[in-house]
Design an enzyme around this catalytic site. Structure first.
Site, PDB file in Angstrom:
ATOM      1  N   ASN A  13       0.820  -1.217   0.000  1.00 24.71           N
ATOM      2  CA  ASN A  13       0.000   0.000   0.000  1.00 24.71           C
ATOM      3  C   ASN A  13       0.857   1.272   0.000  1.00 24.71           C
ATOM      4  OD1 ASN A  13      -2.109  -1.826   0.177  1.00 24.71           O
ATOM      5  ND2 ASN A  13      -2.169  -1.726   2.391  1.00 24.71           N
ATOM      6  N   TYR A  14       0.333   2.295   0.647  1.00 21.07           N
ATOM      7  CA  TYR A  14       0.962   3.630   0.546  1.00 21.07           C
ATOM      8  C   TYR A  14       1.486   4.185   1.865  1.00 21.07           C
ATOM      9  CZ  TYR A  14      -1.480   3.418  -3.869  1.00 21.07           C
ATOM     10  OH  TYR A  14      -1.926   3.025  -5.100  1.00 21.07           O
ATOM     11  N   GLY A  15       1.248   3.485   2.962  1.00 22.42           N
ATOM     12  CA  GLY A  15       1.563   4.064   4.271  1.00 22.42           C
ATOM     13  C   GLY A  15       3.049   4.250   4.520  1.00 22.42           C
ATOM     14  N   ASP A  16       3.866   3.258   4.115  1.00 25.31           N
ATOM     15  CA  ASP A  16       5.303   3.360   4.399  1.00 25.31           C
ATOM     16  C   ASP A  16       5.889   4.584   3.683  1.00 25.31           C
ATOM     17  OD1 ASP A  16       5.496   0.579   5.685  1.00 25.31           O
ATOM     18  OD2 ASP A  16       4.658   0.128   3.717  1.00 25.31           O
ATOM     19  N   TYR A 191      -9.636  -1.091   4.127  1.00 28.37           N
ATOM     20  CA  TYR A 191      -9.096  -2.333   3.562  1.00 28.37           C
ATOM     21  C   TYR A 191     -10.252  -3.147   2.974  1.00 28.37           C
ATOM     22  CZ  TYR A 191      -4.862  -0.837   5.864  1.00 28.37           C
ATOM     23  OH  TYR A 191      -3.768  -0.102   6.236  1.00 28.37           O
ATOM     24  N   GLY A 257      -4.845   2.304   8.210  1.00 32.15           N
ATOM     25  CA  GLY A 257      -3.388   2.252   8.284  1.00 32.15           C
ATOM     26  C   GLY A 257      -2.794   3.183   9.320  1.00 32.15           C
ATOM     27  N   GLU A 258      -1.842   3.994   8.881  1.00 31.28           N
ATOM     28  CA  GLU A 258      -1.149   4.882   9.820  1.00 31.28           C
ATOM     29  C   GLU A 258      -1.253   6.350   9.415  1.00 31.28           C
ATOM     30  OE1 GLU A 258       2.460   3.611  11.530  1.00 31.28           O
ATOM     31  OE2 GLU A 258       3.321   5.626  11.656  1.00 31.28           O
ATOM     32  N   ASP A 259      -0.908   6.643   8.164  1.00 38.02           N
ATOM     33  CA  ASP A 259      -0.816   8.058   7.817  1.00 38.02           C
ATOM     34  C   ASP A 259      -2.189   8.712   7.693  1.00 38.02           C
ATOM     35  OD1 ASP A 259       0.930  10.278   7.250  1.00 38.02           O
ATOM     36  OD2 ASP A 259       0.126  10.222   5.231  1.00 38.02           O
ATOM     37  N   SER A 260      -3.131   8.068   6.995  1.00 34.89           N
ATOM     38  CA  SER A 260      -4.462   8.685   6.875  1.00 34.89           C
ATOM     39  C   SER A 260      -5.150   8.742   8.238  1.00 34.89           C
ATOM     40  CB  SER A 260      -5.330   7.949   5.856  1.00 34.89           C
ATOM     41  OG  SER A 260      -5.500   6.592   6.199  1.00 34.89           O
TER      42      SER A 260
HETATM   43  O1  TRH Z   1      -2.094   2.629   2.377  1.00 36.39           O
HETATM   44  P1  TRH Z   1      -2.153   2.218   3.794  1.00 36.39           P
HETATM   45  O2  TRH Z   1      -2.945   1.049   4.100  1.00 36.39           O
HETATM   46  O3  TRH Z   1      -0.699   2.049   4.264  1.00 36.39           O
HETATM   47  C1  TRH Z   1      -0.104   1.247   5.223  1.00 36.39           C
HETATM   48  C2  TRH Z   1       0.604   0.104   4.639  1.00 36.39           C
HETATM   49  O4  TRH Z   1      -0.307  -0.951   4.502  1.00 36.39           O
HETATM   50  C3  TRH Z   1       1.744  -0.272   5.483  1.00 36.39           C
HETATM   51  O5  TRH Z   1       2.336  -1.477   5.092  1.00 36.39           O
HETATM   52  C4  TRH Z   1       1.363  -0.302   6.918  1.00 36.39           C
HETATM   53  O6  TRH Z   1       2.508  -0.501   7.616  1.00 36.39           O
HETATM   54  C5  TRH Z   1       0.773   1.019   7.319  1.00 36.39           C
HETATM   55  O7  TRH Z   1      -0.356   1.309   6.512  1.00 36.39           O
HETATM   56  C6  TRH Z   1       0.369   1.082   8.755  1.00 36.39           C
HETATM   57  O8  TRH Z   1      -2.733   3.445   4.697  1.00 36.39           O
HETATM   58  P2  TRH Z   1      -2.076   4.809   5.186  1.00 36.39           P
HETATM   59  O9  TRH Z   1      -1.051   4.572   6.229  1.00 36.39           O
HETATM   60  O10 TRH Z   1      -3.181   5.667   5.557  1.00 36.39           O
HETATM   61  O11 TRH Z   1      -1.366   5.427   3.925  1.00 36.39           O
HETATM   62  C7  TRH Z   1      -2.050   5.950   2.832  1.00 36.39           C
HETATM   63  C8  TRH Z   1      -1.277   7.110   2.238  1.00 36.39           C
HETATM   64  O12 TRH Z   1      -1.827   7.448   0.972  1.00 36.39           O
HETATM   65  C9  TRH Z   1      -1.327   8.375   3.080  1.00 36.39           C
HETATM   66  O13 TRH Z   1      -0.087   9.039   3.019  1.00 36.39           O
HETATM   67  C10 TRH Z   1      -2.393   9.214   2.406  1.00 36.39           C
HETATM   68  C11 TRH Z   1      -2.158   8.841   0.969  1.00 36.39           C
HETATM   69  N1  TRH Z   1      -3.284   9.048   0.046  1.00 36.39           N
HETATM   70  C12 TRH Z   1      -3.164   9.978  -0.963  1.00 36.39           C
HETATM   71  O14 TRH Z   1      -2.124  10.657  -1.053  1.00 36.39           O
HETATM   72  N2  TRH Z   1      -4.188  10.135  -1.831  1.00 36.39           N
HETATM   73  C13 TRH Z   1      -5.350   9.432  -1.764  1.00 36.39           C
HETATM   74  O15 TRH Z   1      -6.265   9.632  -2.582  1.00 36.39           O
HETATM   75  C14 TRH Z   1      -5.473   8.494  -0.679  1.00 36.39           C
HETATM   76  C15 TRH Z   1      -6.740   7.712  -0.525  1.00 36.39           C
HETATM   77  C16 TRH Z   1      -4.428   8.318   0.191  1.00 36.39           C
END
Ligand code: TRH
Length: 365
Positions: A13-16, A191, A257-260
């Site tokens: 995904n995008y969190g890392d 998810y 996840g973490e960042d959102s």
């Molecule tokens: O994408 P995530 O589920 O990321 C993770 C990973 O799974 C990782 O392995 C795990 O360790 C971590 O979570 C806890 O959810 P997260 O963390 O919210 O990250 C999403 C990122 O994508 C965040 O920086 C926001 C960004 N984003 C955009 O830039 N544009 C978009 O339209 C969306 C929906 C998200």
């Protein structure tokens, strides 16, 4: 000027990369650090940062040097500060060079965010390595005793300006492809195992009309269109600042996840967290640790637990209706603002990291 290497391995995904890219930019912009970001998967990174060339071994993007972390890794001299995100282990040859450096770099392991109480006891602890180097744990968290939360300077002021300006809000929604309406705006980023269809059913049957803005790639079975009191809008993948603005515009944010998850707390609006699933259901403890810390009204807390599978689909529907009922809703809304303000009164993660590294560097030859 401090030179820092930040290592990011993209697990999924995008969190890392979301966390690392945000931190790299903030350390450069607010603390004047020269940042070099090592990333193993540039294709995923390019989704988040369209200026990136996924084919380039080294490049500068927005003042940050980006290094493609290949196998074998590029042969570069260690920086003053070395940050490995989420225990991703810098390349062995790089670590050897750290050992041989005249002045050994400050080595930080930036951990995953958790609200669990043990974080405060482990934050900033040294972890001596067999090489003789010492690595330090840096735990993001919700307390003064933790590493804090990423929050850029000016973020809450920008949020307040957008939330106070209906014209700016409407303009931003239009830019994302949503025709603004005077209804309840709910955003959805979750998810695949989330019961998103229950959410859609409850909103469709609710007295108050809603728009459900679904993040790119999420719950593909929720097709754009109208049914009952619900309009479903499908979003493109937004930029990180654009996604922030969407969260600020919304009345209720479903994040993951973490960042959102952190960004929704800065939105200061009611939120529901879909936590990243872990082995042996370790994530459930983490979820409850956050719910225990974040004193949301009961209806909001119960909805968060149900969204993470603690009740069946009927239980979830019932808790959704309870949380959206006018009195509970107003209470939750007031609370969300107070919680966000309380967190924003603390120093942010970048400031704590800069101060911690300064102390480490001053205490060594
Ligand atoms: O994408 P995530 O589920 O990321 C993770 C990973 O799974 C990782 O392995 C795990 O360790 C971590 O979570 C806890 O959810 P997260 O963390 O919210 O990250 C999403 C990122 O994508 C965040 O920086 C926001 C960004 N984003 C955009 O830039 N544009 C978009 O339209 C969306 C929906 C998200």
């Amino acid at each position: 000027m401090i030179h820092a290497d930040l290592f990011c391995r993209i697990i999924d995904n995008y969190g890392d990369i979301g966390v690392c890219w945000r931190l790299a930019r903030q350390m450069a912009a607010e603390h004047g650090w020269a940042m070099r970001l090592w990333v193993d998967d540039l294709a995923v990174f390019a989704r988040l940062e369209p200026r990136l060339d996924p084919g380039a071994a080294r490049q500068a993007v927005g003042g940050i040097e980006v290094v493609h972390w290949t196998q074998p890794a590029p042969d570069l001299a260690p920086a003053d500060v070395v940050i490995e995100a989420f225990a991703c282990d810098p390349p062995p040859a790089y670590v050897h060079r750290m050992q041989d450096s005249l002045r050994r770099p400050a080595w930080i392991n930036l951990e995953y965010l958790s609200a669990e109480p043990w974080i405060d006891n482990c934050h900033a602890l040294p972890s001596p390595q067999p090489s003789g180097l010492v690595k330090y744990f840096f735990f993001p968290g919700f307390t003064e005793g933790s590493g804090g939360l990423i929050r850029e300077r000016g973020l809450t002021a920008a949020r307040d300006a957008l939330q106070a300006g209906p014209a700016a809000r409407a303009a931003w929604l239009r830019e994302t492809g949503i025709e603004p309406r005077d209804d309840r705006l709910v955003t959805l980023f979750c998810y695949p195992d989330a019961s998103a269809s229950v959410l859609a059913d409850v909103l469709a049957q609710d007295e108050r009309p809603s728009t459900l803005a679904v993040a790119h790639g999420v719950a593909p079975y929720l097709r754009a269109g109208e049914r009952g009191a619900l309009r479903i809008a499908r979003l493109p993948f937004l930029s990180q600042p654009g996604y922030d603005r969407l969260l600020w515009c919304a009345d209720l944010n479903f994040v993951r996840g973490e960042d959102s998850f952190v960004r929704a707390q800065w939105a200061a609006r009611p939120m529901v967290w879909h936590i990243y699933p872990q082995a042996q259901a370790a994530h459930i403890d983490k979820l409850h640790a956050w719910l225990a810390r974040e004193p949301a009204p009961l209806a909001g807390r119960e909805l968060n637990a149900a969204w993470n599978g603690e009740t069946g689909r009927d239980g979830l529907a019932q808790r959704l209706r309870a949380a959206l009922a006018p009195a509970a809703w107003q209470d939750w809304r007031r609370h969300a603002r107070a919680w966000s303000d309380r967190l924003a009164a603390q120093d942010d993660l970048a400031a704590r990291l800069a101060a911690f590294c300064r102390t480490l560097r001053e205490s060594r030859p």
